[in-house]
Scaffold this active site. Structure first.
Site: not given
Ligand code: SF4
Lengths: 185, 283
Positions: A39, A104
């Site tokens: 980015h 996320k």
């Molecule tokens: S599940 Fe755990 S290791 Fe995987 S992206 Fe989410 S926080 Fe990171």
């Protein structure tokens, strides 16, 4: 009520305007990967008045740093990374015509404001579902910054890639709506 | 003196790394299934279903559960009657780590703090491992391993409180940490809480607390009670799976408590995402 859509990239203003926070979308077509390091380089290119390595108009960027593919596979596990690290760069790309981001976690106000102003959406993919999401990616090709390893920019072809609308073009936020329904004060 | 070959340690470490990357341990899998049963929000329930499906695909097709295959963290207890032959214990663990990450097609995630240059071609593939080493009685080597992803590590925090903060202060601090984190650390979570000791002792305790099996009861009855209390407080936050809203935000709270200085009350909160890849072996 949450609706379900199947959309093919590039996305138009009409595509993203019909989406509301909480809707489920199955994405098809080309999407691009980029994390923080990439980015920064993309925004540096824009600042220098140079061309980006892909056409950002109508594009969807996936915040992901996949595992290396096993022999014969296009890509390894490929779930989303935490998006706030891209917050300082996303508004610039949205102003250039970026229509979707997949990641996320929470975004800041600059990003959600840009989503409203320029009509773009922020999708959430399920963090930690890397094996499942990787299977929806049918091809992957590094198109820039190979030296960044997992952080290189890749062009992906996806089929029915499952995402949820977190921030829509109307200023709604699924994280706030969802949590307020279940929070016990 | 019992002799253990360097190569044997390398092989064992390599194997647990490759296995853990695609097989969620039984305790974590059970906790996720329970969360799926208990979750009241249909959206979170759907995401939990996706995660259980992901665990299934990962183990049956030997694919990493998550693309963030973490930094390799070890708590190693070496018996005073063990002699490692053919090299140093630390080197064996690092070599096993590199082998596991390369041969398992896992991600190399170590980098320089400021230039952010990946260390795979300089220091080694996903090296260095984080190793906590302790000398204990006996003639065995006990290795506890976890792959620690960045998302949940990034929301962890520590602070030294004045003693007057007490239990209520600790609980409020943990609540604030998890509430602020919201969707970012990939809930449902395991929350490791290190209490007491010095500043760094609290932090290491909070990390080690995450290695305990989910569902196990704290040996200290007072801490066991506090774990239940904090879990209830956290689940009232309504964060749910991946922050979509829901009743199951935390799978477990694990506390490790230590004696501390009369002037201070150190507290550390180390957060573990749902992809709780941890295991242990004894050589
Ligand atoms: S599940 Fe755990 S290791 Fe995987 S992206 Fe989410 S926080 Fe990171």
């Amino acid at each position: 009520m949450s609706k379900t859509y199947h959309l093919t990239t590039p996305l138009s203003d009409e595509d993203v305007s019909m989406l509301n926070s909480g809707d489920i979308v199955y994405l098809n077509g080309t999407i691009y990967t980029a994390r923080d390091a990439a980015h920064k380089r993309l925004v540096d290119l824009l600042d220098a008045g140079k061309e980006l390595p892909f056409d950002v108009k109508g594009a969807v960027i996936y915040f992901v740093g996949p595992t290396p593919p096993k022999p014969g596979d296009p890509i390894g596990s490929a779930g989303p990374t935490t998006s706030y690290r891209m917050d300082s760069y996303s508004p610039r790309l949205i102003a250039e015509g970026l229509k979707g981001m997949i990641g996320k976690g929470k975004r800041n106000k600059d990003v959600t404001d840009a989503c409203q102003k320029h009509k773009a959406v922020y999708f959430g993919a399920t963090g930690g579902a890397g094996a499942l999401l990787g299977k929806q990616i049918k091809s992957a090709e590094v198109i820039a910054y190979e030296e960044l390893g997992p952080e290189a920019v890749r062009k992906l072809e996806v089929v029915d890639f499952p995402v949820t609308v977190i921030n829509d073009t109307y200023g709604e936020d699924l994280y706030k709506i969802g949590r307020s329904q279940y929070e016990v004060k | 003196m019992r002799e253990i070959a360097y190569e044997e340690i390398v092989k064992n470490v390599r194997d647990i790394i490759v296995y853990s990357a695609s097989n969620l341990p039984e305790d974590a899998l059970q906790a996720m299934k329970d969360a799926y049963e208990n979750e009241k929000s249909p959206v979170s329930k759907e995401v939990l279903k996706q995660l259980l499906e992901n665990a299934d695909i990962a183990s049956s097709e030997a694919r990493p559960l998550c693309q963030d295959t973490g930094l390799a963290v070890f708590f190693v207890k070496i018996g005073a009657d063990v002699k490692v032959v053919g090299g140093l214990l630390k080197d064996a663990i690092n070599e096993g780590t590199e082998k596991g990450y390369v041969e398992g097609y896992l991600r190399a995630s170590t980098c320089e703090p400021f230039s952010r240059a990946n260390l795979k071609d300089t220091v080694g593939y996903n090296l260095p491992a984080i190793i906590h080493l302790y000398i204990v009685e006996g003639d065995k080597i006990a290795i506890e391993y976890a792959a620690k992803g960045g998302g949940s590590e990034n929301v962890s925090r520590a602070r030294v409180f004045p003693p007057a903060a007490g239990k209520a202060g600790v609980i409020e601090y943990v609540k604030e940490c998890i509430s602020d984190a919201g969707p970012n650390p990939c809930p449902p979570l395991t929350v490791g809480v290190g209490i007491g000791g010095t500043f760094e002792k609290a932090v290491i305790s909070s990390k080690h607390a995450l290695f305990r099996n989910i569902g196990s009861v704290n040996e200290d009855p007072e801490m066991a009670e506090m774990e239940v209390e904090i879990k209830e407080v956290l689940n009232k936050l309504g964060i749910g799976t991946m922050g979509m809203g829901g009743t199951e935000t935390v799978l477990a709270v694990h506390i490790e408590s230590n004696p501390c200085h009369i002037a201070s009350l150190p507290v550390s909160v180390n957060v573990q995402c749902h992809s709780s890849r941890h295991t242990h072996i004894t050589i």
